[in-house]
Motif scaffolding. Structure first.
Motif, short mmCIF file in Angstrom:
data_model
loop_
_atom_site.label_atom_id
_atom_site.label_comp_id
_atom_site.label_asym_id
_atom_site.label_seq_id
_atom_site.Cartn_x
_atom_site.Cartn_y
_atom_site.Cartn_z
N LYS A 46 -14.74 3.00 10.45
CA LYS A 46 -15.77 3.18 9.41
C LYS A 46 -15.92 4.66 9.04
CE LYS A 46 -16.36 -1.19 9.90
NZ LYS A 46 -15.67 -2.12 8.96
N ALA A 47 -14.80 5.34 9.00
CA ALA A 47 -14.81 6.76 8.68
C ALA A 47 -15.04 6.98 7.18
CB ALA A 47 -13.49 7.40 9.11
N ASP A 48 -15.53 8.15 6.85
CA ASP A 48 -15.74 8.52 5.45
C ASP A 48 -14.39 8.58 4.73
OD1 ASP A 48 -17.41 9.90 3.25
OD2 ASP A 48 -15.77 11.32 3.63
N LYS A 49 -14.32 8.02 3.52
CA LYS A 49 -13.05 7.94 2.81
C LYS A 49 -12.50 9.32 2.47
CE LYS A 49 -10.61 5.72 -1.01
NZ LYS A 49 -10.69 4.77 -2.14
N ARG A 50 -13.35 10.19 1.98
CA ARG A 50 -12.88 11.52 1.59
C ARG A 50 -12.34 12.27 2.80
NH1 ARG A 50 -16.79 15.17 -1.99
NH2 ARG A 50 -16.39 13.38 -3.36
N ALA A 51 -13.05 12.21 3.91
CA ALA A 51 -12.60 12.88 5.13
C ALA A 51 -11.31 12.24 5.64
CB ALA A 51 -13.68 12.81 6.20
N SER A 52 -11.19 10.92 5.50
CA SER A 52 -10.00 10.21 5.95
C SER A 52 -8.77 10.61 5.13
CB SER A 52 -10.21 8.70 5.87
OG SER A 52 -11.24 8.28 6.75
N ILE A 53 -8.98 10.81 3.83
CA ILE A 53 -7.87 11.23 2.97
C ILE A 53 -7.41 12.64 3.35
CG2 ILE A 53 -7.27 11.90 0.60
CD1 ILE A 53 -9.01 9.54 -0.36
N GLN A 54 -8.36 13.53 3.60
CA GLN A 54 -7.99 14.89 3.99
C GLN A 54 -7.24 14.90 5.31
OE1 GLN A 54 -8.41 18.02 2.32
NE2 GLN A 54 -6.89 18.38 3.93
N ARG A 55 -7.74 14.11 6.27
CA ARG A 55 -7.08 14.01 7.58
C ARG A 55 -5.69 13.41 7.41
NH1 ARG A 55 -5.69 15.26 12.66
NH2 ARG A 55 -5.82 13.56 14.15
N ALA A 56 -5.56 12.38 6.58
CA ALA A 56 -4.26 11.73 6.36
C ALA A 56 -3.26 12.71 5.75
CB ALA A 56 -4.42 10.51 5.47
N GLU A 57 -3.73 13.50 4.79
CA GLU A 57 -2.83 14.47 4.16
C GLU A 57 -2.38 15.53 5.16
OE1 GLU A 57 -5.00 15.80 0.72
OE2 GLU A 57 -4.24 14.14 -0.52
N LYS B 67 0.84 -1.19 0.00
CA LYS B 67 0.00 0.00 0.00
C LYS B 67 0.88 1.25 0.00
CE LYS B 67 -3.93 -2.05 2.47
NZ LYS B 67 -4.93 -1.90 1.39
N THR B 68 0.38 2.30 -0.62
CA THR B 68 1.11 3.56 -0.62
C THR B 68 1.11 4.17 0.78
OG1 THR B 68 -0.82 4.92 -1.11
CG2 THR B 68 0.40 4.01 -3.01
N VAL B 69 1.91 5.21 0.93
CA VAL B 69 1.94 5.94 2.20
C VAL B 69 0.53 6.40 2.58
CG1 VAL B 69 2.65 8.15 3.21
CG2 VAL B 69 4.34 6.68 2.09
N LEU B 70 -0.18 7.01 1.66
CA LEU B 70 -1.53 7.50 1.95
C LEU B 70 -2.46 6.35 2.31
CD1 LEU B 70 -3.42 9.98 2.00
CD2 LEU B 70 -3.98 9.47 -0.39
N GLU B 71 -2.38 5.26 1.57
CA GLU B 71 -3.24 4.11 1.84
C GLU B 71 -2.95 3.51 3.21
OE1 GLU B 71 -3.93 2.58 -2.77
OE2 GLU B 71 -2.23 1.83 -1.61
N ASN B 72 -1.69 3.52 3.62
CA ASN B 72 -1.35 3.03 4.96
C ASN B 72 -2.01 3.87 6.04
OD1 ASN B 72 0.90 0.82 5.65
ND2 ASN B 72 1.37 1.62 3.61
N VAL B 73 -2.06 5.17 5.83
CA VAL B 73 -2.58 6.06 6.87
C VAL B 73 -4.10 6.02 6.95
CG1 VAL B 73 -2.65 8.45 7.69
CG2 VAL B 73 -0.53 7.54 6.73
N ILE B 74 -4.78 5.85 5.80
CA ILE B 74 -6.26 5.86 5.84
C ILE B 74 -6.87 4.51 6.16
CG2 ILE B 74 -6.33 7.78 4.18
CD1 ILE B 74 -7.23 5.77 2.04
N GLU B 75 -6.07 3.45 6.13
CA GLU B 75 -6.62 2.10 6.32
C GLU B 75 -7.33 1.95 7.65
OE1 GLU B 75 -7.04 -2.11 5.17
OE2 GLU B 75 -6.64 -0.24 4.08
N GLY B 76 -6.70 2.38 8.75
CA GLY B 76 -7.29 2.22 10.08
C GLY B 76 -8.61 2.95 10.25
N PRO B 77 -8.63 4.26 9.97
CA PRO B 77 -9.89 5.00 10.13
C PRO B 77 -11.04 4.42 9.29
CG PRO B 77 -8.07 6.51 9.93
CD PRO B 77 -7.51 5.16 9.67
N ILE B 78 -10.75 4.00 8.06
CA ILE B 78 -11.81 3.49 7.20
C ILE B 78 -12.26 2.10 7.63
CG2 ILE B 78 -12.33 2.71 4.85
CD1 ILE B 78 -10.59 5.03 3.83
N GLN B 79 -11.31 1.21 7.91
CA GLN B 79 -11.66 -0.18 8.22
C GLN B 79 -12.12 -0.36 9.66
OE1 GLN B 79 -11.92 -2.50 5.90
NE2 GLN B 79 -11.19 -1.06 4.35
#
Length: 258
Positions: free
Chosen positions: A123-134, A108-120
């Motif tokens: 159950k966080a929103d993906k778009r919000a998780s990406i913004q938070r990860a960035e 997984k990419t750096v971004l995918e590593n960071v969003i995996e926990g919140p989403i899985q």
């Protein structure tokens, strides 16, 4: 919470491997916003203590209470392990851990590593998780590497991503188990600087480390362990400059100009 609320309370903690005693009668309270550094010689029980806090190691005796959830020593009675597993799951929702090895998913990419926990997990929103990860990757100086894979990064960069991944779960406490011990010396400070910034932001942390310069700058409290006991507990100034025990005096005389 006030700055004196107790987040972690450890009472009479012990850990045995067969006949080998690794932790003995550990008593400690950790308060909101404290940065506690655990130091001491190799084999003194530092990492085992940290791993007992989130039940990666099963304590033999005593009890650990974190944010209202209690883990009991497995010698205390029947069915205690099942109850501990349930409470450990609750503890891990609020207690993050950063390991010696970075434990990033290599595929997984750096971004995918960071969003995996919140989403899985949350159950966080993906778009919000990406913004938070960035935002978090920017905080640890890794935003420009968000599309890279772990094996394309240095050890220091991977550890900073691991810290961002932990922060993405919005922990109330972070445990660091020798976070720089697997790094080449040139990358140590970049990771310690990130941890120091978290300390300055008021994050409650327990850090097992051998980096005494970092301890002096970042810690509110220093606990010196030897032989499975906490034998010193005080401010860096107190523990480094005025240790009460001969064992601590001997240890510091070899590594500090005291």
């Amino acid at each position: 919470m006030t700055t004196r609320d107790t987040v972690i309370s450890v009472k009479n903690l012990s850990k045995y491997y067969g006949e080998l005693s690794v932790l003995r009668k550990i008593d400690i309270d950790v308060h909101t916003g404290e940065v506690i550094c655990i130091i001491g010689p190799s084999g003194s029980g530092k990492s085992t203590f940290l791993r007992c806090l989130n039940y990666l190691e099963k304590p033999t005796g005593g009890e650990i209470t974190i944010l209202g959830n209690t883990l009991y020593g497995i010698s205390s009675g029947a069915n205690v392990e099942k109850a501990n597993e349930k409470n450990a799951r609750e503890i891990r929702k609020n207690v993050g851990m950063v390991f010696q090895q970075f434990n990033l998913w290599p595929h997984k990419t750096v971004l995918e590593n960071v969003i995996e926990g919140p989403i899985q997990v949350k159950k966080a929103d993906k778009r919000a998780s990406i913004q938070r990860a960035e935002d978090l990757l920017k905080k640890v100086g890794m935003l420009e590497k968000k599309n890279a894979y772990p094996l394309q990064l240095s050890g220091g960069q991977q550890q900073r991503v691991a810290i961002a991944r932990t922060l993405a779960m919005d922990p109330k406490v972070i445990l660091f188990d020798e976070p720089t011990s697997a790094l080449d010396p040139e990358f140590v400070n970049e990771v310690l600087n990130v941890i120091k910034e978290l300390a300055d932001d008021g994050m409650t942390m327990i850090v097992v480390t051998h980096e005494m310069g970092f301890v002096a700058k970042a810690a509110n409290r220093v606990c010196f362990m030897d032989g499975g006991y906490i034998i010193e507990d005080g401010s860096p100034q107190e523990v480094f400059k005025h240790p009460r025990t001969e064992r601590a005096k001997q240890f510091f005389s070899k590594i500090l100009n005291v």
